[in-house]
Design an enzyme around this catalytic site. Sequence first.
Site, PDB file in Angstrom:
ATOM      1  NE  ARG A 282      18.821  -5.138  -0.562  1.00  0.00           N
ATOM      2  CZ  ARG A 282      19.666  -4.117  -0.696  1.00  0.00           C
ATOM      3  NH1 ARG A 282      19.508  -3.236  -1.667  1.00  0.00           N
ATOM      4  NH2 ARG A 282      20.669  -3.959   0.163  1.00  0.00           N
ATOM      5  CG  HIS A 286      21.643  -5.242  -5.090  1.00  0.00           C
ATOM      6  ND1 HIS A 286      20.518  -4.622  -5.570  1.00  0.00           N
ATOM      7  CD2 HIS A 286      22.367  -5.618  -6.177  1.00  0.00           C
ATOM      8  CE1 HIS A 286      20.552  -4.613  -6.888  1.00  0.00           C
ATOM      9  NE2 HIS A 286      21.654  -5.210  -7.285  1.00  0.00           N
ATOM     10  CE1 TYR A 295      22.756  -1.518   1.994  1.00  0.00           C
ATOM     11  CE2 TYR A 295      24.864  -2.391   1.235  1.00  0.00           C
ATOM     12  CZ  TYR A 295      23.482  -2.466   1.280  1.00  0.00           C
ATOM     13  OH  TYR A 295      22.817  -3.479   0.624  1.00  0.00           O
TER      14      TYR A 295
END
Length: 399
Positions: A282, A286, A295
């Site tokens: 990805r 998100h 992260y």
Amino acid sequence: MAQDKQHQLEIVTQPNFLDGSALQIPMLQILKEDGTVHKDAKVPDIDKDLALKMFDTMQFIRILDERMIAAQRQGRISFYLSSLGEEAASIGSAAALDDGDMIMGQYREQGALAYRGFTVEQFMNQLFSNERDLGKGRQMPVHYGCAELNFMTIASPLATQIPQATGYAFGQKMDKSGKCTICYFGEGAASEGDFHAALNMAAVYKVPAIFFCRNNGYAISTPSQGEQYAGDGIAPRGVAYGMKTIRVDGNDIFAVYQATQLARKLAVEENEPVLIEGMSYRMAGHSTSDDPTGYRTRDEEDAWRAKDPLARFQTYLIKKKWLTEKEAEENFAEKKAAVLAALKDAEKIPVPHIDELINDVYDTPTKQLKEQLEELKAHIRKYPEAYPKTASRLDGGDK
């Protein structure tokens, strides 16, 4: 050795515990990251027209995602979920299906919908929840649906589409329709109970379903390996449920296409459900509510950009002489202009009239629904500044 007559199992006399390393599933890759084909691989039977349609759709989705992320940052829409870096998974698989097959997506399958023929205007109408939105403005952005294109409306709750796909495919089997259902989801959704119930039932009842897991490395901010699962990804779970299973490079459109083509044949001709795990990444957050810098590292992202499915496919097409750099640039510019024009038009279209709010619940709105609607209208009349798009259309306003 002796046999267990009831279960037909091989009998051993010494304890032997198996762990995750007992089953290591390889990854199918045809098109390498540099846009060349593996010397021992065979490119699927894809002609120039089909290849360019797949590429055009990938370009369109890349532009749509980039522009709509920007639109959300500008406050023009409320929310967006992109499929940056995952376009090959949805478009390559959709290209291998029959138009009559049902698609049940999660929320990164806009590529499959665009490949089926969903127009840029239809995308924009849904994203702006205007009165031309097929869902009548009742869903948040990116929750597309289109009955005409056999694309089931996307739902927000995670993994609910997976058991629904099993049930729908069971109906296709009973009807002898010669069609199948493909169900997309992320590896995070595979942690939900719905996933396990759906795969087990599909395998037991042998329904024509293809379960396509996009393993993009993260469930929001939770890394897949080590924190979502300890085993070898999602693919071994299909084997555990007695299901035909394959793992593919989700950034290789040829691998995705070929695996889905063969999976469809198994599903339709033999009523064998199939699990496909597409390994991808990805490239964006998100959603527009997420900041991935919290992260994961820039070095990790850069390493995956080198595996970009769109750049990889474009390199192949240029080497094949089916496309030139100039044509790719011109096509990109043309699509970008179309997306921007549709965006500007869609945000000017009024929202659905408030009377639409109680339609489609019952065949005829009940007395209670009508009373609730009048109470809502009274509230809006009292605070019109809080509802500018709706207040202007009350009391004889345009419908």
